[in-house]
Design a protein around this motif. Structure first.
Motif, short mmCIF file in Angstrom:
data_model
loop_
_atom_site.label_atom_id
_atom_site.label_comp_id
_atom_site.label_asym_id
_atom_site.label_seq_id
_atom_site.Cartn_x
_atom_site.Cartn_y
_atom_site.Cartn_z
N GLY A 75 2.36 1.29 -3.76
CA GLY A 75 0.87 2.05 -5.09
C GLY A 75 0.97 3.65 -3.92
N THR A 76 1.00 4.02 -2.66
CA THR A 76 1.11 5.41 -2.16
C THR A 76 1.82 6.61 -3.37
OG1 THR A 76 -0.38 5.00 -0.28
CG2 THR A 76 0.61 6.83 -0.38
N LYS A 92 3.10 10.54 -9.72
CA LYS A 92 2.02 10.25 -11.09
C LYS A 92 1.70 11.68 -10.82
CE LYS A 92 -1.30 8.05 -13.92
NZ LYS A 92 -1.78 7.49 -14.01
N LYS A 93 0.91 11.82 -9.84
CA LYS A 93 0.85 13.54 -9.53
C LYS A 93 1.69 14.30 -9.68
CE LYS A 93 -3.19 15.67 -6.55
NZ LYS A 93 -4.07 15.21 -5.26
N ARG A 132 0.71 -1.56 0.36
CA ARG A 132 -0.02 0.26 0.29
C ARG A 132 0.69 1.21 0.21
NH1 ARG A 132 -3.78 2.48 -1.93
NH2 ARG A 132 -4.52 4.06 -0.93
N LYS A 151 3.77 6.46 -5.96
CA LYS A 151 3.57 6.00 -6.93
C LYS A 151 2.46 7.41 -7.49
CE LYS A 151 5.29 0.93 -8.19
NZ LYS A 151 4.74 -0.11 -9.18
N ALA A 152 1.91 6.79 -7.17
CA ALA A 152 0.82 7.44 -7.03
C ALA A 152 1.12 9.25 -6.46
CB ALA A 152 -0.86 7.58 -5.90
N GLU A 156 1.84 15.37 -12.98
CA GLU A 156 1.06 16.05 -14.53
C GLU A 156 1.35 17.33 -13.60
OE1 GLU A 156 -1.98 13.49 -12.96
OE2 GLU A 156 -1.49 11.88 -14.01
#
Length: 99
Positions: A7-8, A14-15, A4, A10-11, A18
């Motif tokens: 995953g956090t 990515k954010k 988890r 990586k998010a 962006e």
């Protein structure tokens, strides 16, 4: 929990990409955020104190007030001592005085 966290992160990266912001700032904020009301932040677990920031704050406020931080520190010290024993046993080292 580890999956988890990956995953956090990586998010967050990515954010940040962006939004064209610094991903290291996002990662830093993640590290200093407490995991929940019973577990301190990863930074507090690692260093045993609250993180410094650019905001003015008293030195006493930087000390961890988490009720179980001493337990985490003691478990970490015990784990490190056990790892040191195994390392020394394998490498033939002698335990230094004062430790």
């Amino acid at each position: 929990v580890a999956k988890r966290a990956v995953g956090t992160v990586k998010a967050l990266w990515k954010k940040a990409k962006e939004e064209n912001t610094c991903p290291y700032t996002a990662l830093s904020m993640y590290r200093i955020t407490p995991l929940d009301d019973k577990m301190p932040s990863p930074y507090e677990l690692l260093y045993g104190r609250k993180p410094n920031s650019l905001l003015p704050i008293s030195k006493g406020a930087l000390l961890s007030h988490h009720p179980h931080v001493d337990d985490h520190l003691e478990k970490n010290r015990a784990k490190q001592a056990k790892q040191q024993e195994f390392y020394d046993m394998r490498k033939g080292g002698k335990k230094r005085e004062g430790r």
